[in-house]
Design a protein around this motif. Structure first.
Motif, PDB file in Angstrom:
ATOM      1  N   HIS A 115       3.220   8.302   4.074  1.00  0.00           N
ATOM      2  CA  HIS A 115       2.563   8.149   3.020  1.00  0.00           C
ATOM      3  C   HIS A 115       1.158   8.738   2.866  1.00  0.00           C
ATOM      4  CE1 HIS A 115       6.438   7.551   0.948  1.00  0.00           C
ATOM      5  NE2 HIS A 115       6.739   6.353   1.573  1.00  0.00           N
ATOM      6  N   ALA A 116       0.197   7.866   3.653  1.00  0.00           N
ATOM      7  CA  ALA A 116      -1.069   8.051   3.857  1.00  0.00           C
ATOM      8  C   ALA A 116      -1.413   9.371   4.277  1.00  0.00           C
ATOM      9  CB  ALA A 116      -1.784   6.988   4.829  1.00  0.00           C
ATOM     10  N   SER A 117      -0.701  10.089   5.145  1.00  0.00           N
ATOM     11  CA  SER A 117      -1.301  11.387   5.670  1.00  0.00           C
ATOM     12  C   SER A 117      -1.222  12.618   4.633  1.00  0.00           C
ATOM     13  CB  SER A 117      -0.318  11.546   6.799  1.00  0.00           C
ATOM     14  OG  SER A 117       1.027  12.035   6.441  1.00  0.00           O
ATOM     15  N   THR A 118      -0.900  12.372   3.457  1.00  0.00           N
ATOM     16  CA  THR A 118      -1.109  13.456   2.781  1.00  0.00           C
ATOM     17  C   THR A 118      -2.336  13.863   2.369  1.00  0.00           C
ATOM     18  OG1 THR A 118       1.259  12.770   1.495  1.00  0.00           O
ATOM     19  CG2 THR A 118      -0.304  14.353   0.234  1.00  0.00           C
ATOM     20  N   LYS A 119      -3.133  13.073   2.262  1.00  0.00           N
ATOM     21  CA  LYS A 119      -4.792  13.546   2.160  1.00  0.00           C
ATOM     22  C   LYS A 119      -5.407  13.978   3.599  1.00  0.00           C
ATOM     23  CE  LYS A 119      -6.097  12.847  -2.044  1.00  0.00           C
ATOM     24  NZ  LYS A 119      -6.787  13.658  -2.984  1.00  0.00           N
ATOM     25  N   LEU A 120      -6.129  14.957   3.610  1.00  0.00           N
ATOM     26  CA  LEU A 120      -6.355  15.454   4.859  1.00  0.00           C
ATOM     27  C   LEU A 120      -7.306  14.650   5.631  1.00  0.00           C
ATOM     28  CD1 LEU A 120      -6.430  17.922   6.772  1.00  0.00           C
ATOM     29  CD2 LEU A 120      -8.490  18.994   5.723  1.00  0.00           C
TER      30      LEU A 120
ATOM     31  N   VAL B  23       0.632  -1.094  -0.065  1.00  0.00           N
ATOM     32  CA  VAL B  23      -0.038   0.124   0.015  1.00  0.00           C
ATOM     33  C   VAL B  23       0.827   1.300  -0.158  1.00  0.00           C
ATOM     34  CG1 VAL B  23      -1.718   1.375   1.227  1.00  0.00           C
ATOM     35  CG2 VAL B  23      -1.924  -1.197   1.351  1.00  0.00           C
ATOM     36  N   SER B  24       1.884   1.209   0.931  1.00  0.00           N
ATOM     37  CA  SER B  24       3.104   2.429   0.716  1.00  0.00           C
ATOM     38  C   SER B  24       3.462   2.525  -0.657  1.00  0.00           C
ATOM     39  CB  SER B  24       4.104   1.947   1.887  1.00  0.00           C
ATOM     40  OG  SER B  24       4.835   3.267   2.215  1.00  0.00           O
ATOM     41  N   GLY B  25       3.975   1.503  -1.071  1.00  0.00           N
ATOM     42  CA  GLY B  25       4.487   1.431  -2.302  1.00  0.00           C
ATOM     43  C   GLY B  25       3.621   1.990  -3.546  1.00  0.00           C
ATOM     44  N   VAL B  26       2.248   2.017  -3.511  1.00  0.00           N
ATOM     45  CA  VAL B  26       1.135   2.202  -4.383  1.00  0.00           C
ATOM     46  C   VAL B  26       1.148   3.590  -4.209  1.00  0.00           C
ATOM     47  CG1 VAL B  26      -1.062   2.030  -5.229  1.00  0.00           C
ATOM     48  CG2 VAL B  26       0.322   0.033  -4.525  1.00  0.00           C
ATOM     49  N   LEU B  27       1.100   4.058  -2.941  1.00  0.00           N
ATOM     50  CA  LEU B  27       0.811   5.679  -2.663  1.00  0.00           C
ATOM     51  C   LEU B  27       1.891   6.444  -3.346  1.00  0.00           C
ATOM     52  CD1 LEU B  27      -0.141   5.219   1.170  1.00  0.00           C
ATOM     53  CD2 LEU B  27      -1.494   6.387  -0.745  1.00  0.00           C
TER      54      LEU B  27
ATOM     55  N   GLY C  23      -8.609   2.721   1.844  1.00  0.00           N
ATOM     56  CA  GLY C  23     -10.017   2.454   2.159  1.00  0.00           C
ATOM     57  C   GLY C  23     -10.555   1.252   2.583  1.00  0.00           C
ATOM     58  N   MET C  24      -9.591   0.023   2.031  1.00  0.00           N
ATOM     59  CA  MET C  24     -10.206  -1.090   2.431  1.00  0.00           C
ATOM     60  C   MET C  24     -10.212  -1.348   3.931  1.00  0.00           C
ATOM     61  SD  MET C  24      -7.441  -2.944  -0.336  1.00  0.00           S
ATOM     62  CE  MET C  24      -7.466  -4.499   0.164  1.00  0.00           C
ATOM     63  N   LYS C  25     -11.034  -2.379   4.248  1.00  0.00           N
ATOM     64  CA  LYS C  25     -11.241  -2.446   5.680  1.00  0.00           C
ATOM     65  C   LYS C  25     -10.238  -3.087   6.574  1.00  0.00           C
ATOM     66  CE  LYS C  25     -14.555  -5.450   8.508  1.00  0.00           C
ATOM     67  NZ  LYS C  25     -15.539  -6.507   8.546  1.00  0.00           N
TER      68      LYS C  25
ATOM     69  N   ASP D 183      -4.040   8.426  -6.358  1.00  0.00           N
ATOM     70  CA  ASP D 183      -5.583   8.150  -6.324  1.00  0.00           C
ATOM     71  C   ASP D 183      -5.631   6.542  -5.943  1.00  0.00           C
ATOM     72  OD1 ASP D 183      -5.907  10.753  -6.736  1.00  0.00           O
ATOM     73  OD2 ASP D 183      -6.448  10.777  -8.632  1.00  0.00           O
ATOM     74  N   LEU D 184      -5.183   5.848  -6.492  1.00  0.00           N
ATOM     75  CA  LEU D 184      -5.490   4.265  -6.431  1.00  0.00           C
ATOM     76  C   LEU D 184      -5.052   3.997  -4.965  1.00  0.00           C
ATOM     77  CD1 LEU D 184      -5.908   1.439  -7.366  1.00  0.00           C
ATOM     78  CD2 LEU D 184      -3.889   1.253  -8.086  1.00  0.00           C
ATOM     79  N   GLY D 185      -3.783   4.598  -4.415  1.00  0.00           N
ATOM     80  CA  GLY D 185      -3.247   4.231  -3.214  1.00  0.00           C
ATOM     81  C   GLY D 185      -4.317   4.695  -2.007  1.00  0.00           C
TER      82      GLY D 185
END
Length: 936
Positions: free
Chosen positions: A452-457, A407-411, A423-425, A416-418
């Motif tokens: 990497h995940a924290s870029t989106k608010l 997931v980190s690599g896709v981000l 959002g996956m459970k 957008d896909l990351g």
């Protein structure tokens, strides 16, 4: 005894300048052994080639130049040196091709043009003399002799090296390549590869590359003869030079199969229809297999990823066929995900380099961007989701770690896909839970994924609520510096994403300097791996917003050099972070201007009013800019601009453009910026990227163009690329300073050549320049008039003045009557050139305004000699154009003015003015309108 390849290179340069070529070769050779940087490696080979040329060892010179070209195909010095060596070796056809490439890159270079003429004449003479047949027989015997020397283990080393180099050169010639191919050459080259001697392997691989270039049939035959499995095996070896050479061979084969670089002389193969789709898919499948094989070295894996990156996505999105991309997704997406999901700290990790996983993320991004419709993107997402779900296992923490790493690599790839994968459970919850794990590896992977995940608010809000306390705890307690630095960056990033200092300042208790010093310490510690040190750069990107931090940072020479060195790596995050830190240090970010009245009102109502930090004032900013320039920031920025488009994002381009504009502020620094490659680096930034970024880069180009010699700042054809960015700044939506400096740049350009003037006209700059000639602002009007003064030399511009239905000439005449002397000089200069070039404009001038004669008389009596000289030239043009017009002037007060000026005693300072007045009187006498004094 030196261990620094850069110092050794400098030492070699000194020996070369002293004509001690043997010692220079020794220094360059030692540097090559110690060096790992590819750009420097190319320079070293190129320099050593120059030494060999001086020693008349032409085969070695050609070989070294070829090695430099293998690294950088557009290295013009290496190409020219190879051309010189090949000419001496009698390889005229190949020498001509290299010289032709040089001349294409720098068409105005007289040396290249002369070399082309000489080689062309020699080749023609050889053909005319019936040499073609003799060359064929000579080539056959030479090929046989070379292989005999190479395959004889008792041959002298020097002879084998010479034979190997000659074979490479021969393989690049069409005739030579065909003779090698026809004389069992592929089998013999295969024997060279099987010797396991690195030098012989390189010679064989490079010869094969030459033979495959631009020849589909031969490339296909060689692919099948060697076998794709063997090629991939050779590319997998843990020898960087061999791995790179084999990678280039496979790229050449691929280009040949795709029909790229096809040359005219392959007439025979037109009769054979070659279906290459099956071969191309076979190559793609083997490259995908390499990604997950433990037998493949890290370098080999990188080569496979680079080849997939280069050859899979469409080059042009107008091409509707994206079948190569969908094929890779269906057959290899899981394999690419496996690479990005690797954890180097775990024992089962595949061999990787520092760039492998980022290159895989870039490939994921390119594949996603190449998809044409939602169903294709949904298929991509479903494959990712199913593969990641299959790895999440609460009973097997290592397996789950791989899922989070994916997931980190896709981000870091298709963002957008990351975010959809986040959002996956259970994915976000698992990240937070891993932060609290006892195992350091769990913390390392989880913290990195959270960053990497924290870029989106929306994601950051979740992490602030659930993860900040954990990050603080990790930072304070862990002794593992890899984890500590990531935790710090996580806190910095969360503070930024949340629009508050929640994550950082509460934790640091107001002491950002302390955290910044720690980041600089990590950055400068070369014993820490580059992957970890990049996080120190990202931390500084946030912390340098503090004025004290940025001031301390630019004073730390070691930290700056460490950051610039990291900026050369192919890492999207590092490029963005370095650019962000430099924007902060140069204060080139946007700031809101405080309205004094509102400030007073806020103070009256006892509201907090932010005050400018003393170290953010102009004097401190200027000092920081000078310090960065001295440290070599321009070279670092120029290197960053060359990065692949998937790595250098539009946002990064905008940041770099902001920094360049800040660096160009002082005219005294612009020469340094040009010398270090800044002018060249700014051109792509001005043409591509965000609107703000293009404007900032164009403005920086305008600052350079305004005061620099265009031939030095933008050599060759490059200068024509600068015109469009300058013209874009004439838009009325740009501010006055941008308009003014763009006009200065265009004035400078239009004074250089008619080709440049034509380019300015083609970019539709004339209407804007004319508008600014009406401008109330004195400097803008002056700059526009000066630009027009240079442009009127162009015939197309003159024709626009001659055409009916416009007031262009009237405007220029009226500007000659302005009080501003600088405007008068420019306008009178334009009018003088127009009336000299077009007789029609002489009569038209008398019709556009009733004030024309009064204005002309004022010009001819002006105190400023430049204005007076131009006025008298206009008068001479009018008198010369038409007898009736001359009569009209003689009947006016102008005759007295001409007589007064013409009768003055000779004076070296104003002789040119006196001479024009006398010429006017002489022409009037020729018409019989006036008589000499003696006849009166």
């Amino acid at each position: 005894q030196m261990e620094d390849p850069i110092q050794l290179k400098e030492e070699g340069n000194k020996y070369f300048q002293a004509s001690d070529y043997e010692k220079a070769i020794h220094s360059y050779t030692q540097a090559l052994k110690l060096n790992k940087d590819k750009a420097l490696q190319a320079v070293l080979y190129r320099n050593r080639a120059a030494c060999f040329l001086k020693q008349e060892e032409y085969a070695k010179a050609a070989s070294d130049a070829s090695r430099a070209i293998d690294i950088n195909a557009s290295d013009i010095k290496a190409l020219y040196r190879r051309s010189q060596a090949l000419e001496k070796l009698g390889k005229l056809d190949q020498a001509f091709k290299d010289a032709q490439k040089c001349a294409t890159m720098e068409p105005r270079n007289k040396n290249f043009q002369e070399t082309l003429r000489r080689l062309g004449a020699n080749i023609q003479e050889k053909v005319n003399a019936g040499g073609a047949l003799r060359i064929q027989f000579s080539t056959d015997s030479r090929v046989q002799k070379m292989f005999e020397i190479l395959l004889d283990e008792n041959s002298e080393k020097e002879k084998r090296e010479k034979a190997a180099n000659n074979l490479i050169v021969l393989g690049r010639e069409e005739a030579g390549a065909e003779r090698i191919f026809q004389n069992n050459g592929v089998n013999l080259l295969l024997q060279l590869i099987e010797t396991k001697n690195p030098e012989l392997i390189l010679a064989a691989v490079r010869t094969l590359s030459g033979m495959c270039t631009g020849h589909k049939a031969r490339a296909t035959a060689i692919l099948h003869h060697l076998g794709i499995d063997n090629i991939c095996m050779w590319m997998s070896v843990d020898n960087e030079e061999i791995s790179l050479a084999v990678c280039n061979l496979l790229q050449t084969i691929t280009d040949g199969l795709l029909g790229q670089g096809k040359e005219e002389h392959h007439g025979k193969e037109e009769a054979v229809v070659l279906d290459t789709k099956k071969d191309l898919r076979m190559i793609t499948m083997r490259l995908l297999d390499m990604l997950v094989s433990k037998k493949v070295s890290g370098q080999g894996r990188d080569r496979a990823l680079n080849l997939l990156n280069k050859n899979t996505p469409r080059k042009d999105l107008k091409d509707l066929d994206n079948s190569r991309t969908t094929f890779v997704i269906d057959n290899g997406l899981k394999k690419i995900l496996k690479v990005v999901g690797q954890i180097p700290e775990l024992p089962d990790c595949l061999p990787l380099t520092e760039n492998t996983q980022l290159t895989a993320s870039v490939l994921l991004n390119k594949l996603y961007d190449d998809l044409r419709c939602d169903p294709e993107r949904d298929n991509y997402r479903v494959i990712c989701e199913e593969y990641i779900k299959s790895k999440i296992d609460p009973q097997d923490m290592d397996k789950t770690l791989h899922a989070i790493q994916m997931v980190s690599g896709v981000l870091q790839g298709p963002f957008d896909l990351g975010n959809k994968l986040l959002g996956m459970k259970g994915v976000m919850e698992m990240m937070v839970a891993l932060c609290g794990s006892e195992r350091e590896i769990d913390q390392l992977v989880a913290v990195e994924a959270l960053i990497h995940a924290s870029t989106k608010l929306s994601r950051a809000t979740f992490i602030i609520t659930n993860g900040v306390a954990l990050l603080k705890e990790i930072y304070k307690k862990t002794k593992n510096e890899k984890i500590k630095i990531r935790a710090l960056v996580g806190l910095c990033k969360l503070g930024s994403a949340g629009g508050t200092d929640y994550g950082l300042r509460q934790f640091a208790e107001g002491s950002t300097e302390k955290l910044a010093r720690q980041c600089r310490k990590w950055l400068c510690n070369t014993s820490i791996d580059a992957r970890t040190r990049k996080w120190a750069v990202e931390g500084l990107a946030y912390l340098t917003f503090d004025a004290d931090v940025k001031d301390d940072f630019v004073e730390d020479e070691t930290a700056l050099q460490a950051m610039f060195e990291l900026a050369k790596t192919s890492d999207k995050t590092i490029l963005y972070s370095v650019a962000s830190a430099l924007v902060n240090c140069t204060n080139s970010y946007d700031t809101k201007e405080l309205v004094p009245e509102l400030v007073q009102l806020a103070k009256f109502s006892k509201q907090h009013v932010p005050e400018e930090h003393p170290k953010d004032k102009k004097d401190f900013v200027v000092k920081r800019v000078k310090r960065l320039l001295k440290a070599g920031v321009v070279s670092a920025l120029a290197c960053m601009v060359k990065a692949d488009s998937a790595i250098l994002t539009d946002q990064s381009k905008e940041l770099i453009a902001r920094v360049f504009l800040a660096l160009c502020e002082d005219p005294k620094d612009r020469g340094t910026i040009v010398a270090q490659g800044g002018g060249k680096a700014l051109i792509p930034l001005a043409l591509e990227g965000t609107e703000v970024g293009k404007i900032k880069a164009s403005h920086a180009l305008a600052k350079i163009a305004a005061i620099s010699n265009p031939d030095i700042a933008f050599p060759g054809e490059r200068v024509y690329e600068v015109v469009r960015p300058l013209v874009s700044l004439l838009n009325t939506e740009r501010d006055g300073l941008q308009n003014y400096e763009a006009l200065l740049g265009l004035t400078n350009f239009s004074g250089r050549s008619d080709k440049l003037r034509t380019k300015i006209v083609k970019e539709k700059a004339l209407p804007d320049i004319e508008n600014y000639m009406f401008e109330n602002h004195d400097q803008l009007r002056q700059a526009a008039t000066e630009c027009m003064c240079n442009l009127v030399v162009n015939k197309e511009v003159q024709e626009r003045f001659v055409a009916d239905g416009n007031d262009r000439l009237k405007l220029v005449v009226l500007l000659c009557g302005e009080d501003d002397e600088k405007v008068q000089v420019a306008a009178a200069g334009a009018l003088a050139m127009l009336t000299a070039a077009q007789k029609k404009l002489c009569s038209k001038m008398t019709e556009v305004t009733t004030q024309w004669l009064e204005i002309l008389q004022r010009l001819c009596l002006h105190d400023n000699m430049k204005v007076q000289h131009r006025g008298l030239v206009i008068a001479f043009n009018l008198i010369s154009a038409d007898k009736e017009l001359a009569k009209k002037l003689v009947e006016s007060e102008l005759l007295e003015i001409l007589t007064y000026v013409g009768k003055q005693e000779d004076d070296p300072k104003k002789q040119h003015i006196i001479n024009v007045a006398r010429d006017c009187l002489a022409r009037c006498m020729d018409y019989g309108l006036i008589k000499p004094l003696s006849q009166a």
